[in-house]
Scaffold this motif. Structure first.
Motif, PDB file in Angstrom:
ATOM      1  N   PRO A  16       0.847  -1.190   0.000  1.00  0.00           N
ATOM      2  CA  PRO A  16       0.000   0.000   0.000  1.00  0.00           C
ATOM      3  C   PRO A  16       0.887   1.248   0.000  1.00  0.00           C
ATOM      4  O   PRO A  16       1.959   1.261   0.604  1.00  0.00           O
ATOM      5  N   MET A  17       0.452   2.269  -0.714  1.00  0.00           N
ATOM      6  CA  MET A  17       1.226   3.509  -0.749  1.00  0.00           C
ATOM      7  C   MET A  17       0.326   4.676  -1.087  1.00  0.00           C
ATOM      8  O   MET A  17      -0.746   4.502  -1.649  1.00  0.00           O
ATOM      9  N   LYS A  18       0.790   5.860  -0.703  1.00  0.00           N
ATOM     10  CA  LYS A  18       0.099   7.091  -1.069  1.00  0.00           C
ATOM     11  C   LYS A  18       0.941   7.784  -2.116  1.00  0.00           C
ATOM     12  O   LYS A  18       2.148   7.948  -1.943  1.00  0.00           O
ATOM     13  N   VAL A  19       0.295   8.152  -3.216  1.00  0.00           N
ATOM     14  CA  VAL A  19       1.003   8.761  -4.336  1.00  0.00           C
ATOM     15  C   VAL A  19       0.224   9.970  -4.832  1.00  0.00           C
ATOM     16  O   VAL A  19      -0.995  10.064  -4.653  1.00  0.00           O
ATOM     17  N   ASP A  20       0.941  10.894  -5.460  1.00  0.00           N
ATOM     18  CA  ASP A  20       0.264  12.000  -6.129  1.00  0.00           C
ATOM     19  C   ASP A  20      -0.535  11.434  -7.299  1.00  0.00           C
ATOM     20  O   ASP A  20      -0.089  10.506  -7.967  1.00  0.00           O
ATOM     21  N   ALA A  21      -1.678  12.009  -7.541  1.00  0.00           N
ATOM     22  CA  ALA A  21      -2.520  11.540  -8.645  1.00  0.00           C
ATOM     23  C   ALA A  21      -1.758  11.578  -9.965  1.00  0.00           C
ATOM     24  O   ALA A  21      -1.937  10.702 -10.814  1.00  0.00           O
ATOM     25  N   SER A  22      -0.886  12.573 -10.121  1.00  0.00           N
ATOM     26  CA  SER A  22      -0.139  12.693 -11.375  1.00  0.00           C
ATOM     27  C   SER A  22       0.888  11.576 -11.550  1.00  0.00           C
ATOM     28  O   SER A  22       1.348  11.331 -12.661  1.00  0.00           O
ATOM     29  N   ASP A  23       1.252  10.897 -10.467  1.00  0.00           N
ATOM     30  CA  ASP A  23       2.240   9.817 -10.532  1.00  0.00           C
ATOM     31  C   ASP A  23       1.617   8.422 -10.575  1.00  0.00           C
ATOM     32  O   ASP A  23       2.325   7.440 -10.770  1.00  0.00           O
ATOM     33  N   GLU A  24       0.317   8.332 -10.406  1.00  0.00           N
ATOM     34  CA  GLU A  24      -0.324   7.019 -10.293  1.00  0.00           C
ATOM     35  C   GLU A  24      -0.036   6.116 -11.484  1.00  0.00           C
ATOM     36  O   GLU A  24       0.380   4.957 -11.317  1.00  0.00           O
ATOM     37  N   GLU A  25      -0.233   6.615 -12.668  1.00  0.00           N
ATOM     38  CA  GLU A  25      -0.039   5.776 -13.855  1.00  0.00           C
ATOM     39  C   GLU A  25       1.413   5.301 -13.952  1.00  0.00           C
ATOM     40  O   GLU A  25       1.684   4.143 -14.260  1.00  0.00           O
ATOM     41  N   ARG A  26       2.361   6.204 -13.690  1.00  0.00           N
ATOM     42  CA  ARG A  26       3.785   5.863 -13.750  1.00  0.00           C
ATOM     43  C   ARG A  26       4.116   4.768 -12.728  1.00  0.00           C
ATOM     44  O   ARG A  26       4.839   3.821 -13.026  1.00  0.00           O
ATOM     45  N   ILE A  27       3.574   4.882 -11.542  1.00  0.00           N
ATOM     46  CA  ILE A  27       3.851   3.909 -10.481  1.00  0.00           C
ATOM     47  C   ILE A  27       3.225   2.559 -10.821  1.00  0.00           C
ATOM     48  O   ILE A  27       3.856   1.511 -10.654  1.00  0.00           O
ATOM     49  N   ARG A  28       2.013   2.567 -11.332  1.00  0.00           N
ATOM     50  CA  ARG A  28       1.380   1.305 -11.726  1.00  0.00           C
ATOM     51  C   ARG A  28       2.145   0.654 -12.884  1.00  0.00           C
ATOM     52  O   ARG A  28       2.319  -0.561 -12.917  1.00  0.00           O
ATOM     53  N   THR A  29       2.605   1.465 -13.816  1.00  0.00           N
ATOM     54  CA  THR A  29       3.398   0.940 -14.926  1.00  0.00           C
ATOM     55  C   THR A  29       4.699   0.341 -14.418  1.00  0.00           C
ATOM     56  O   THR A  29       5.116  -0.736 -14.862  1.00  0.00           O
ATOM     57  N   ALA A  30       5.351   1.013 -13.471  1.00  0.00           N
ATOM     58  CA  ALA A  30       6.589   0.489 -12.895  1.00  0.00           C
ATOM     59  C   ALA A  30       6.340  -0.870 -12.246  1.00  0.00           C
ATOM     60  O   ALA A  30       7.120  -1.812 -12.429  1.00  0.00           O
ATOM     61  N   GLY A  31       5.265  -0.987 -11.489  1.00  0.00           N
ATOM     62  CA  GLY A  31       4.931  -2.270 -10.861  1.00  0.00           C
ATOM     63  C   GLY A  31       4.690  -3.365 -11.886  1.00  0.00           C
ATOM     64  O   GLY A  31       5.154  -4.498 -11.736  1.00  0.00           O
ATOM     65  N   ARG A  32       3.994  -3.019 -12.957  1.00  0.00           N
ATOM     66  CA  ARG A  32       3.724  -3.999 -14.020  1.00  0.00           C
ATOM     67  C   ARG A  32       5.023  -4.439 -14.690  1.00  0.00           C
ATOM     68  O   ARG A  32       5.236  -5.627 -14.930  1.00  0.00           O
TER      69      ARG A  32
END
Length: 94
Positions: A16-32
């Motif tokens: 679980p993590m808290k992220v800026d909305a602008s970073d969400e897609e980048r973080i999900r892509t990194a995880g994938r």
């Protein structure tokens, strides 16, 4: 910016993590991408140990980062050289 609470699953563990909305897609892509690389190493080498797989992916990511840093550094140097040359030409013309 608005913070979002998200969960990222890496190597069958949820983070679980808290992220800026602008970073969400980048973080999900990194995880994938991490999970895809884990699977690729597992399939290629038949390794089941998650620690070994994560270490290999971390190493692979660092090599990619160093390669990108070197590329951008070389690009920066080329741009600086070209700008200096243009400045020199402009100075001579004036």
């Amino acid at each position: 910016m608005a913070e979002l609470s998200i969960k990222i699953r890496i190597a069958d563990r949820e983070y679980p993590m808290k992220v800026d909305a602008s970073d969400e897609e980048r973080i999900r892509t990194a995880g994938r991408i991490i999970n895809e690389r884990l699977k690729a190493y597992k399939d290629a080498f038949g390794i089941d140990d998650k620690q070994d797989l994560l270490s290999m992916v971390a190493f692979d990511c660092m090599v990619d980062k160093l390669r990108a840093d070197e590329k951008y550094s070389n690009t920066d140097e080329t741009v600086i050289e070209r700008i200096s040359h243009i400045n020199s030409l402009l100075s001579q013309a004036l």
